[in-house]
Write a protein that holds these residues in place. Structure first.
Motif, short mmCIF file in Angstrom:
data_model
loop_
_atom_site.label_atom_id
_atom_site.label_comp_id
_atom_site.label_asym_id
_atom_site.label_seq_id
_atom_site.Cartn_x
_atom_site.Cartn_y
_atom_site.Cartn_z
N VAL A 334 0.76 -1.11 -0.07
CA VAL A 334 0.37 0.27 -0.02
C VAL A 334 1.48 0.84 -0.01
O VAL A 334 1.83 1.41 0.96
N GLU A 335 0.48 1.86 -0.86
CA GLU A 335 1.41 3.35 -1.32
C GLU A 335 -0.22 4.33 -0.46
O GLU A 335 -0.63 4.29 -1.69
N ASP A 336 0.39 5.44 0.72
CA ASP A 336 -0.80 5.79 0.40
C ASP A 336 -0.80 7.21 1.79
O ASP A 336 1.15 7.64 1.10
N GLU A 337 -1.53 8.06 1.93
CA GLU A 337 -0.58 9.64 2.49
C GLU A 337 -1.58 9.68 3.68
O GLU A 337 -2.92 9.92 3.15
N LEU A 338 -1.11 10.06 4.88
CA LEU A 338 -1.91 10.69 5.97
C LEU A 338 -1.65 11.77 5.86
O LEU A 338 -1.81 12.83 5.20
N HIS A 351 -2.18 13.09 22.73
CA HIS A 351 -1.79 13.01 21.53
C HIS A 351 -2.84 13.14 20.87
O HIS A 351 -3.90 11.87 20.87
N ARG A 352 -3.07 13.52 19.55
CA ARG A 352 -4.14 13.67 18.72
C ARG A 352 -3.29 13.05 17.36
O ARG A 352 -2.89 14.07 17.01
N ALA A 353 -3.47 12.06 17.01
CA ALA A 353 -3.30 11.59 15.24
C ALA A 353 -3.88 11.59 14.79
O ALA A 353 -4.70 10.32 14.15
N TYR A 354 -3.69 11.80 13.21
CA TYR A 354 -4.48 10.48 11.85
C TYR A 354 -3.94 10.02 11.71
O TYR A 354 -2.65 9.23 12.39
N SER A 355 -5.16 8.80 11.01
CA SER A 355 -4.49 7.62 10.77
C SER A 355 -5.07 6.80 9.55
O SER A 355 -6.70 7.38 9.38
N THR A 420 -0.73 5.09 11.77
CA THR A 420 -0.18 6.37 12.04
C THR A 420 0.87 7.04 12.69
O THR A 420 1.73 6.93 12.09
N SER A 421 0.52 8.53 13.06
CA SER A 421 1.85 9.48 13.73
C SER A 421 2.17 9.12 15.31
O SER A 421 1.22 9.48 15.79
N PHE A 422 3.49 8.33 15.43
CA PHE A 422 4.15 8.98 16.90
C PHE A 422 3.48 10.45 17.42
O PHE A 422 3.34 10.34 18.77
N THR A 427 1.80 14.62 9.18
CA THR A 427 1.10 13.92 7.82
C THR A 427 2.09 13.40 7.09
O THR A 427 3.16 13.79 7.14
N GLY A 428 1.86 13.32 5.56
CA GLY A 428 2.47 12.79 4.78
C GLY A 428 2.42 11.42 4.26
O GLY A 428 1.53 10.57 4.33
N LYS A 429 3.40 10.72 2.88
CA LYS A 429 2.92 9.48 2.26
C LYS A 429 3.91 8.52 3.15
O LYS A 429 4.87 8.82 3.71
N PHE A 430 3.20 7.45 2.73
CA PHE A 430 3.69 6.57 3.10
C PHE A 430 4.03 4.55 2.82
O PHE A 430 3.05 5.15 1.75
#
Length: 543
Positions: A334-338, A351-355, A420-422, A427-430
């Motif tokens: 999977v190549e996607d983006e937060l 802690h508040r992160a996008y997932s 998600t991010s620690f 945000t960003g691609k992963f």
């Protein structure tokens, strides 16, 4: 008819004089003695002494026994000696000599002995480094080291389908890098107080046992993989060859532990190992030149021979082919983006992160690896069961900002892989990848011990690989209790590639990139760096 009659009569008389001749043995033995005498250090190391000693001991011992060296037309005789030194010690000449050899399949034996330089390459295995010269128009145009691949060498001998292949190399097996797990062997001086007792033999009896009566593959070298070999002219040459010469002059009865009336390489090797260690032992000195001691006893370093096979037949297992180890199509990458518009998750207070979450079907009791990488945020990877409960997670893998999760599903069903991010609101691609194990098992005290990683338990997996293709093998501990150690071997026992840790951080999984020379069966050796470790592991194979 006369020559044929006299030859038959001669063999009959030889059987009367030497009862062992009438038993199961090679009809002829072809010796290839190769010495890298063009190397600048050959004189100080005594490489010319090595080849001279080998030729003299073999020729005298077998002649004393009543065996004849080949006639020029090779119509008569029981052994031949081809000495390749100087310009003749070249990659081209070695393989040409083996190609042109007149060898009776299943009847004759081929012996290859080498003294010179060598090395071990992490992704290519053990090679002999020959220092010879390119010639053009009769002039010397440049010095180079021609690499003879050990695996290629044994494959060239095996093409004749001989009764036995015996490969003895007196050279280094070091890498010149810090990636190897091995260190120079250390011994206290008193460790050599109980050396093997080797009474002198007669009439080349042990030569006959080791070279004429041996079957299968004998494959060994002077120094363990990752270490240096050594020698000294003043001491008589290379230390492994000095030890080998002592063995070849001894009474075979000194080695006959199983009392089958002849010495076998498996019985000889422990003495060869011990004598080499003693001959190569040198005291360790501190910076002031003073001997280092332990409880008043000097401590020194030496090198120890390594065997790959000792009279066993070449491996003939049918390797598992690619479609079998895959079993199913590979799991998608999977190549996607937060993004700030994604679902919000809270892993801890403040802690508040996008997932993003992805459902995946997992098989019960089967190991998987999930890996998350991003150049834009500090990765955090988690796994949910069917109820939505987080049952596994990983933050920083091996001191990086990547995440990697090894997991074995307790039951089959749909699980959810979450990204998600620690750090809050990054945000960003992963890239998210999932891998299903090709093989898996549990190392236990009931398993055999590895020949290389002493006192470590081992499992072996034959796989059929295609030449020219690149493969990746990864060995993972599934409970973080194993310091994984992975090797690739060929049918002759040669180590072609190995790895202890993926890197020098806290990542103790082993990973190997491998490109085979031949389309055939290779062997993946799953073991541990630390002795006596037990526990579950998974082996991943993909190209």
């Amino acid at each position: 008819m006369k020559p044929r009659f006299f030859l038959a009569a001669g063999v009959w008389m030889l059987a009367l004089l030497h009862p062992a001749w009438a038993q199961d043995q090679a009809e002829r033995v072809h010796f290839f003695i190769v010495s890298d005498t063009l190397d600048g250090a050959s004189k100080s190391l005594g490489l010319d002494l090595d080849s001279k000693n080998m030729v003299e001991i073999i020729r005298k011992g077998l002649t004393d026994r009543g065996l004849k060296e080949f006639s020029k037309d090779q119509s008569q005789g029981q052994f031949s000696i081809d000495l390749l030194e100087g310009q003749a010690a070249s990659e081209q000449r070695i393989f040409a000599s083996l190609r042109n050899l007149k060898c009776k399949p299943g009847v004759d034996t081929i012996v290859f002995y080498y003294t010179g330089h060598g090395g071990f390459y992490i992704d290519r295995g053990h090679r002999l480094n020959l220092h010879n010269y390119l010639n053009q128009g009769g002039g010397r145009v440049g010095r180079y080291a021609a690499e003879v691949d050990r695996s290629d060498l044994l494959a060239a001998m095996a093409k004749h389908n001989p009764r036995a292949i015996i490969c003895l190399t007196d050279c280094c097996a070091a890498t010149g890098t810090s990636d190897m797990p091995e260190e120079t062997v250390r011994f206290r001086e008193t460790d050599f107080s109980n050396m093997p007792n080797l009474p002198a033999g007669k009439n080349g009896d042990i030569l006959f046992d080791l070279f004429f009566r041996t079957k299968g593959i004998v494959n060994m070298t002077a120094a363990r993989t990752g270490t240096l070999a050594s020698g000294e002219r003043a001491k008589g040459g290379s230390f492994f060859t000095i030890a080998l010469a002592k063995i070849m002059k001894a009474d075979p009865k000194a080695f006959d532990k199983n009392q089958n009336q002849f010495a076998e390489w498996e019985e000889v090797f422990p003495a060869l190992q011990k004598i080499t260690e003693k001959e190569s032992w040198r005291p360790m000195l501190d910076r002031g030149g003073k001997a280092i001691t332990d409880a008043g006893v000097r401590v020194g370093t030496c090198h120890s021979p390594e065997f790959f096979m000792l009279g066993k037949p070449a491996r003939t297992e049918k390797g598992v082919v690619e479609k079998d180890w895959r079993r199913e199509p590979p799991l998608p990458v999977v190549e996607d983006e937060l993004k700030a518009s994604d679902k919000v998750i809270s892993l801890r207070k403040d802690h508040r992160a996008y997932s993003k979450e992805y459902p995946i079907q997992l098989v019960a009791k089967h190991p998987y690896i999930f890996a998350l990488h991003s150049a834009h945020f500090d990765c955090f990877l988690y796994l949910k069961d069917a109820t939505g409960k987080i049952i596994a997670s990983d933050d920083d893998y091996g001191g990086t900002t990547r995440s990697r999760l090894a997991f074995t599903a307790p039951v089959a069903g749909t699980y959810t892989v979450g990204v998600t991010s620690f750090v809050s609101e990054e945000t960003g691609k992963f890239t998210l990848s999932s891998h299903k194990a090709s093989y898996f098992g549990t190392l236990t005290p009931e398993d055999p011990e590895d020949r290389y990683r002493k006192k470590s338990y081992v499992h072996v997996y034959p796989v059929h690989l295609k030449s020219g293709r690149s493969y990746t093998f990864t060995l993972e501990s599934m409970d973080n209790n194993l310091d994984a150690f992975l090797r690739v071997e060929d049918r002759f026992g040669n180590t072609l590639a190995l790895n202890d840790d993926e890197d020098k951080s806290t990542r103790f999984n082993s990973i190997i990139s491998f490109r085979p020379n031949f389309s055939e069966t290779y062997f993946l050796i799953a073991t541990t760096m630390i002795p006596r470790q037990t526990g579950p592991y998974a082996l991943f194979v993909h190209d």
